[in-house]
Design an enzyme around this catalytic site. Structure first.
Site, PDB file in Angstrom:
ATOM      1  N   HIS A 223      89.828  84.523  62.914  1.00  0.00           N
ATOM      2  CA  HIS A 223      89.199  83.999  61.949  1.00  0.00           C
ATOM      3  C   HIS A 223      87.929  84.493  61.418  1.00  0.00           C
ATOM      4  CE1 HIS A 223      91.383  79.971  61.986  1.00  0.00           C
ATOM      5  NE2 HIS A 223      91.971  80.660  62.953  1.00  0.00           N
TER       6      HIS A 223
ATOM      7  N   GLU B 141      88.154  76.035  69.601  1.00  0.00           N
ATOM      8  CA  GLU B 141      89.139  76.885  70.406  1.00  0.00           C
ATOM      9  C   GLU B 141      88.334  77.585  71.510  1.00  0.00           C
ATOM     10  OE1 GLU B 141      92.210  79.134  68.502  1.00  0.00           O
ATOM     11  OE2 GLU B 141      92.882  77.732  67.184  1.00  0.00           O
TER      12      GLU B 141
END
Length: 660
Positions: A644, A367
Site C-alpha cells: 500500500h 494490519e
C-alpha cells in the site's frame, strides 16, 4: 476515562496469559514456517534463479518432515495453552496505551510547545498506512515476507522521515512552475540549537533557519518575528526551514556562493545513524541502500524533491542560469512532478513524496496483526512519538459473534497526549476477515489550551473495513456502525456545553483502509454512502470521480521488487507518470474490464484504486475557527515493505486572530 496501560487488570492474569501463550507459540511458529516454505515471494524466486532447479526442492523435502514432526510434538502443549488462553480473553482490555517515560529516548522529535490559540492558527499533520504486518506465512500471499525485520524497518523509516527538517522554498515568479534546487544535503540544517543563517546560494529575502531538536523558548521571540507574512510558519510549526527566492539579479549566483553550498554539504553528516547493523538490514531485499535511495535518510545522498516544498510568489527568475550554476557542484533535482503544479485551481498543495511529512503529529496504521512485530514497530516509533496505542482488538469469542484469532491490526501514534480512547469490533465480518477483530479505534487528544484554561482537543478515528471483493453490503453496514460509534464517542467524551464550553474542538479526522475506491463500478454503494456528506475527502470530486491529481494507493504485489520501484525515489519517479502508474498500481474494476488485465487499464477511470482514505469534517468544531487542508501527500517511503501507499494530510486550523 482511564487509559489501559496493560492488557489485563492484574499481574496474575498477565503471568497466566504469558504462560499459556508460551505453550501455544512453538506450535504457532512451526506452522507459520511450514506454510511459508511453500509460498515463495517473487524476490525469493529471483534469488533462486541461479540455483539448480533441484536445490530448493531438496530443501523442502528435508525441512518439511522436520517441521511436521516438531509440529505434531508441540500440539499437546498448544492444546493445553489454548484451553488456558481462550477464557482469559474475556478479561483482556481492548488496547494497550504506551507513553514514553524517558523523553531522551525520543531523539528524533522536536520538543512541542503547548498551543495557546493566540496566533493566527496552527497546522496538524496526519498520516495513515496499511503496513501488512501479518504472520509471515500469510504476508507472503501479498508478496511480502520477514515480518519482524519489516516492522523494525517500517518504524525506522517513518520516524526518520517525520523528524527531518521541513524545508519550504518560495519562488517569487508568477509564471515559473518548476524549480531546480540543491539537494537536501546541500541545504543542510545546522546542528541542534544553532540557528545560524544558511547560505542557500540563491538571492532571497529570507534566510533559511532550522529550529533544532533541542531548542527551547530561547528562540521563541525570534521565530515569532518571522511569522507575519503568508507562507511563513504558523504557531507550533517546529523544525521548519524557509527559503525565499526573488527575482533580483535574475537569480544569478556567484561561484563563492556555490562553493559555500557544497562546503556545507561536505560538512554535513547523516541525518541520524542507523539503529540496526548491516546484518539486520540485509534480511529483507528493500534494505539495500543505493545511491540516491533516501528511504531511511541515513545517507547524505538523500536528494529528492520531496524534501522541499515549492510555492510561487511574484517576480521573475532566470531558471536556466540557476540550473547551470547548481549543476556545477551540487546534486540537482528537477521539480517536474505533475502532481503539484499541473492543477493550479486546487487550493492546497498535493504531491507524491518520497518521505513522510516533516513534523508528523499523528499516525494511524492498519494490519499490525503480528504481536511481536507490533512491539518492534512500537519501539522504533517511540523514537519520535511519545504516545502509542497498540494491540487493539479482542480475541477468542469475547465481544464479537465469531471466534477471533488475531486483533484488529490498528495502531495509533501521537506527539500529543491521548485523553480518551475507545474501540468497537465490527460484528458482521465474513470469510477470512471474520477471523480478525476488525473494527474502529476512536481517540481524543489534547493539542493545547486557551489563555482562559479551556482545553483545545481533537478527535481522530482509525478503521479497517471488510476486504473481500463483492462484500458491498457488509462494508456499507460497517460504515453505518462507524458513524453511530463516532457520534457516541463524541457525546460520551465531551465535557462541554454550548453555554459554557470547557473544550474547543480543533479537528475531527477519520482515516484508514476502507477497501473500496471511488471509481470502481462495483463500489457504487460505498461511494454514495452518507459518511461522505459529513466528512470531506480532499481527493474526491464526487461519487465515482476523483480529482485528476489523486492516485491509487494499492500496489500490484507482483511488481514490488522490480528495480524500477524497489526504492522510495524510484517508486516516486514511476508514479509521477501515467505509464508508470499503469504498470505498478492496481486499477479500478468495472463490469467490462478486469483490474488484472494490464493492457486494458488505459480505458479505466482514475489513476489506480485509492482505498486508503484521509477524511475530515467541519461539523462539531469550534464555530469561530476554520479548518482547511494545507497539503495532501501520497508517500513512497515504504517502497518494498508493504503493498500500500501511505497517505498524509496537513490541516490548518485558523483562529481568525492576528499574531501578537
Amino acid at each position: 476515562m482511564v487509559l489501559y496501560t496493560s492488557p489485563f487488570p492484574n499481574s496474575f492474569l498477565s503471568v497466566l496469559h504469558s504462560f499459556s501463550w508460551g505453550l501455544i507459540f512453538p506450535c504457532y511458529w512451526l506452522a507459520d514456517r511450514l506454510v511459508g516454505s511453500f509460498v515463495p515471494t517473487t524476490y525469493e524466486k529471483r534469488q533462486r534463479a541461479d540455483d539448480p532447479c533441484y536445490f530448493h526442492a531438496l530443501c523442502i523435502i528435508i525441512t518439511t518432515p522436520i517441521y511436521l514432526a516438531l509440529l505434531v510434538a508441540s500440539l499437546p502443549f498448544a492444546l493445553i495453552g489454548f484451553l488456558l488462553w481462550s477464557p482469559l480473553q474475556s478479561a483482556r482490555r481492548p488496547y494497550i496505551y504506551s507513553r514514553l517515560k524517558d523523553k531522551n529516548h525520543a531523539n528524533g522529535a522536536t520538543l512541542l510547545t503547548e498551543w495557546k490559540a493566540a496566533g493566527s492558527g496552527k497546522s496538524f499533520c496526519f498520516g495513515s498506512a496499511n503496513v501488512c504486518l501479518l504472520p509471515d506465512s500469510l504476508a507472503r500471499f501479498n508478496n511480502v515476507f520477514n515480518t519482524q525485520a519489516r516492522a523494525k524497518e517500517i518504524g525506522r523509516r517513518i520516524r526518520n522521515g517525520a523528524s527531518r527538517p521541513q524545508i519550504k522554498i518560495y519562488i517569487d515568479s508568477p509564471t515559473n512552475t518548476s524549480i531546480s534546487a540543491a539537494s537536501f544535503s546541500s541545504l543542510v540544517s545546522p546542528q541542534a540549537g544553532d540557528n545560524r543563517t544558511v547560505n542557500a546560494g540563491i538571492k532571497r529575502t529570507t534566510s533559511m533557519e532550522y529550529k533544532g531538536d533541542n531548542c527551547g523558548s530561547n528562540n521563541g521571540e525570534e521565530n515569532r518575528e518571522d511569522k507575519g507574512g503568508s507562507g511563513e510558519p504558523h504557531e507550533g510549526e517546529e523544525n521548519t526551514c524557509i527559503v525565499r527566492i526573488n527575482g533580483e539579479e535574475n537569480g544569478h549566483m556567484s561561484d563563492t556562493e556555490t562553493d559555500t553550498i557544497n562546503g556545507q554539504a561536505r560538512a554535513s553528516g547523516p541525518a541520524e545513524p542507523s539503529l540496526e547493523g548491516d546484518a539486520e538490514m540485509s534480511k529483507t531485499p528493500n534494505h539495500k541502500q543505493k545511491e540516491g535511495d533516501s528511504g531511511s535518510l541515513d545517507s547524505c545522498s538523500a536528494s529528492r524533491e520531496s524534501l522541499v516544498k515549492v510555492r510561487v510568489g511574484d517576480g521573475t527568475v532566470d531558471q536556466s542560469t540557476v540550473n547551470n550554476k547548481l549543476l556545477y557542484k551540487a546534486s540537482i533535482m528537477k521539480k517536474t512532478s505533475v502532481r503539484k503544479k499541473k492543477h493550479t485551481d486546487e487550493t492546497f498543495d498535493h504531491e507524491i513524496s518520497a518521505f513522510f511529512p516533516a513534523n508528523l503529529d499523528f499516525l494511524c496504521l492498519q494490519e499490525v496483526f503480528d504481536k511481536r512485530a507490533a512491539e518492534k514497530l512500537k519501539e522504533q516509533l517511540h523514537h519520535y512519538f511519545e504516545y502509542i496505542v497498540y494491540d487493539v482488538g479482542v480475541y477468542s469469542c469475547h465481544g464479537c459473534c465469531s471466534f477471533k484469532f488475531v486483533n484488529s491490526g490498528l495502531l495509533f501514534a501521537s506527539r500529543y497526549p491521548v485523553m480518551d480512547a475507545a474501540y468497537h469490533c465490527y460484528p458482521n465480518g465474513r470469510g477470512m476477515d471474520s477471523l480478525a477483530s476488525k473494527g474502529a479505534l476512536f481517540l481524543k487528544v489534547q493539542v493545547g489550551s486557551t489563555p482562559q484554561d479551556q482545553r483545545i482537543v481533537g478527535y481522530i478515528s482509525c478503521t479497517h473495513l471488510q476486504a473481500i471483493a463483492g462484500d458491498t453490503t457488509v462494508r456499507c453496514e460497517q460504515l453505518d456502525m462507524l458513524q453511530d460509534w463516532l457520534s457516541e464517542f463524541r457525546k460520551s467524551t465531551s465535557s462541554s456545553s454550548t453555554a459554557n464550553p470547557e473544550e474547543l474542538v480543533a479537528f475531527d479526522v477519520l482515516c484508514g483502509d476502507l477497501n473500496f475506491d471511488n471509481c470502481s463500478s462495483e463500489d457504487k454503494l460505498e461511494q454514495q454512502h452518507s459518511l461522505f456528506t459529513h466528512y470531506k475527502d480532499p481527493c474526491r470530486v464526487g461519487p465515482g470521480e476523483d480529482k485528476p491529481w489523486a492516485i491509487g494507493t494499492l500496489l500490484d504485489p507482483e511488481g514490488l521488487y522490480d528495480e524500477e520501484v524497489c526504492t522510495p525515489d524510484n517508486l516516486q519517479k514511476v508514479l509521477e507518470s501515467e505509464e508508470g502508474r499503469k504498470g505498478y498500481l492496481v486499477y479500478p474494476t468495472s463490469k467490462n474490464h478486469s483490474s488484472s488485465q494490464k493492457g486494458r487499464k488505459a480505458s479505466l477511470k482514475g489513476n489506480g484504486r485509492r482505498i486508503d482514505y484521509m477524511l475530515y469534517t467541519e461539523e462539531g468544531l469550534y464555530l469561530e475557527w476554520k479548518v482547511e487542508v494545507e497539503e495532501f501527500s501520497f508517500i513512497t517511503q515504504l517502497a518494498g515493505l508493504t503493498d500500500h501507499l501511505p497517505v498524509a494530510m496537513r490541516l490548518m486550523v485558523s483562529t481568525g486572530e492576528d499574531d501578537p
